[in-house]
Motif scaffolding. Structure first.
Motif, mmCIF file in Angstrom:
data_model
loop_
_atom_site.group_PDB
_atom_site.id
_atom_site.type_symbol
_atom_site.label_atom_id
_atom_site.label_comp_id
_atom_site.label_asym_id
_atom_site.label_seq_id
_atom_site.Cartn_x
_atom_site.Cartn_y
_atom_site.Cartn_z
ATOM 1 N N SER A 63 0.559 -1.245 0.084
ATOM 2 C CA SER A 63 0.447 0.593 0.180
ATOM 3 C C SER A 63 0.930 0.829 -0.076
ATOM 4 O O SER A 63 0.919 1.762 -0.755
ATOM 5 C CB SER A 63 -0.783 0.614 1.142
ATOM 6 N N ALA A 64 1.628 1.303 1.164
ATOM 7 C CA ALA A 64 2.229 2.789 0.840
ATOM 8 C C ALA A 64 3.056 3.004 0.058
ATOM 9 O O ALA A 64 3.176 4.169 -0.820
ATOM 10 C CB ALA A 64 3.269 3.024 2.460
ATOM 11 N N LEU A 65 3.644 1.688 -0.157
ATOM 12 C CA LEU A 65 5.804 2.121 -0.607
ATOM 13 C C LEU A 65 4.913 2.584 -2.123
ATOM 14 O O LEU A 65 5.384 3.242 -3.350
ATOM 15 C CB LEU A 65 6.437 1.022 -0.828
ATOM 16 N N PRO A 66 4.083 1.943 -3.172
ATOM 17 C CA PRO A 66 3.600 2.158 -4.349
ATOM 18 C C PRO A 66 3.208 3.239 -3.663
ATOM 19 O O PRO A 66 3.319 4.175 -5.707
ATOM 20 C CB PRO A 66 2.626 0.878 -4.297
ATOM 21 N N ARG A 67 2.265 3.734 -3.333
ATOM 22 C CA ARG A 67 2.023 5.082 -3.513
ATOM 23 C C ARG A 67 2.792 6.445 -3.601
ATOM 24 O O ARG A 67 3.082 7.548 -4.012
ATOM 25 C CB ARG A 67 1.363 5.187 -2.086
ATOM 26 N N VAL A 68 3.914 5.616 -2.593
ATOM 27 C CA VAL A 68 5.129 7.030 -2.160
ATOM 28 C C VAL A 68 5.556 6.833 -3.607
ATOM 29 O O VAL A 68 6.082 7.729 -4.404
ATOM 30 C CB VAL A 68 6.219 6.218 -1.308
ATOM 31 N N GLU A 69 6.064 5.434 -4.251
ATOM 32 C CA GLU A 69 6.996 5.366 -5.761
ATOM 33 C C GLU A 69 6.129 6.261 -6.816
ATOM 34 O O GLU A 69 6.534 6.604 -7.502
ATOM 35 C CB GLU A 69 6.963 3.735 -6.419
ATOM 36 N N LYS A 70 4.697 6.359 -6.905
ATOM 37 C CA LYS A 70 3.751 7.195 -7.651
ATOM 38 C C LYS A 70 3.802 8.410 -7.957
ATOM 39 O O LYS A 70 4.103 9.127 -8.232
ATOM 40 C CB LYS A 70 2.188 6.308 -7.554
ATOM 41 N N VAL A 71 3.651 8.577 -5.684
ATOM 42 C CA VAL A 71 4.216 10.411 -6.441
ATOM 43 C C VAL A 71 5.632 10.633 -6.216
ATOM 44 O O VAL A 71 6.089 11.327 -6.908
ATOM 45 C CB VAL A 71 4.488 10.595 -4.595
ATOM 46 N N LEU A 72 6.577 9.907 -5.920
ATOM 47 C CA LEU A 72 7.891 10.159 -6.634
ATOM 48 C C LEU A 72 7.726 9.844 -8.650
ATOM 49 O O LEU A 72 8.724 10.666 -8.308
ATOM 50 C CB LEU A 72 9.656 8.963 -6.138
ATOM 51 N N ALA A 73 7.473 8.980 -8.739
ATOM 52 C CA ALA A 73 7.281 9.063 -10.255
ATOM 53 C C ALA A 73 6.471 10.231 -10.788
ATOM 54 O O ALA A 73 7.760 11.006 -11.970
ATOM 55 C CB ALA A 73 6.698 7.404 -10.572
ATOM 56 N N GLY A 74 5.749 11.011 -10.034
ATOM 57 C CA GLY A 74 4.930 11.416 -10.683
ATOM 58 C C GLY A 74 5.692 13.078 -10.831
ATOM 59 O O GLY A 74 5.894 13.894 -11.741
#
Length: 203
Positions: free
Chosen positions: A69-80
């Motif tokens: 949950s958290a790491l994919p969101r962080v990765e998505k934010v960082l990718a954005g």
């Protein structure tokens, strides 16, 4: 940078989960072990084993929550953010290219303007030189014409003066002959003599 941060976070969570799973196994493998002076490591105590098991379970749950949950969101934010930064960099590069092209066009326009101005200056100088030359030629032509007219007037006045002089000389000679001889000399003879004397003196 974003991918490396996510990778490091995942590795840390995996290490914690591994430690959490290893602690119960260690406790079960050494039930009689006891650390002197450290009751929290007294694995013979059932409470310690329960705490270790619950700690491992909590770490495992946290690992699953972070990894799913958290790491994919962080990765998505960082990718954005990475995509936004890349877009901003692309925009900045295009803006720099446009600015460089505008500067080159400005320099080219400046060089063209300088060349045109130099050509105009040279044209004005050449036109002024030709105008001065034409004025000089016109002035010289007028002066030459005025000199010719003056010479013609002088020649006409000289011819008139010489004609009057010959007439006066003929009349004077006729008077002198009449006073000396008491008779009049032939007019054609006197005219020839006067013309001969005038020609001898360059008149």
């Amino acid at each position: 940078m974003a991918r490396s941060a996510v990778s490091i976070t995942r590795k840390a969570a995996s290490s914690l989960a591994t430690c959490a799973l290893a602690l119960p196994l260690l406790a079960m493998a050494a039930p009689g072990a006891r650390a002197v002076g450290m009751p929290q490591l007294d694995f013979a105590n059932p409470l310690v084993i329960g705490q270790v098991i619950w700690g491992g379970a909590i770490f495992l749950v946290l690992y699953l929550l972070l990894s799913r949950s958290a790491l994919p969101r962080v990765e998505k934010v960082l990718a954005g953010r990475r995509q936004t930064i890349d877009n901003d960099l692309d925009i900045a590069r295009r803006a720099k290219q446009d600015a460089d092209a505008a500067v080159d066009e400005l320099h080219q326009a400046r060089r063209s303007a300088m060349a045109e101005a130099q050509a105009n200056v040279e044209k004005v100088i050449e036109d002024a030189r030709l105008a001065a030359l034409r004025q000089t030629q016109d002035m010289n032509a007028r002066l030459a014409q005025e000199i010719r007219d003056a010479e013609a007037r002088v020649a006409h006045a000289r011819a008139e003066a010489l004609g009057s002089l010959r007439q006066i000389a003929g009349d004077t000679a006729q008077t002198l002959v009449h006073q000396v001889t008491g008779t009049s000399a032939p007019a054609d003879l006197l005219a020839r003599q006067v013309d001969h004397a005038a020609a001898a003196r360059g008149f």
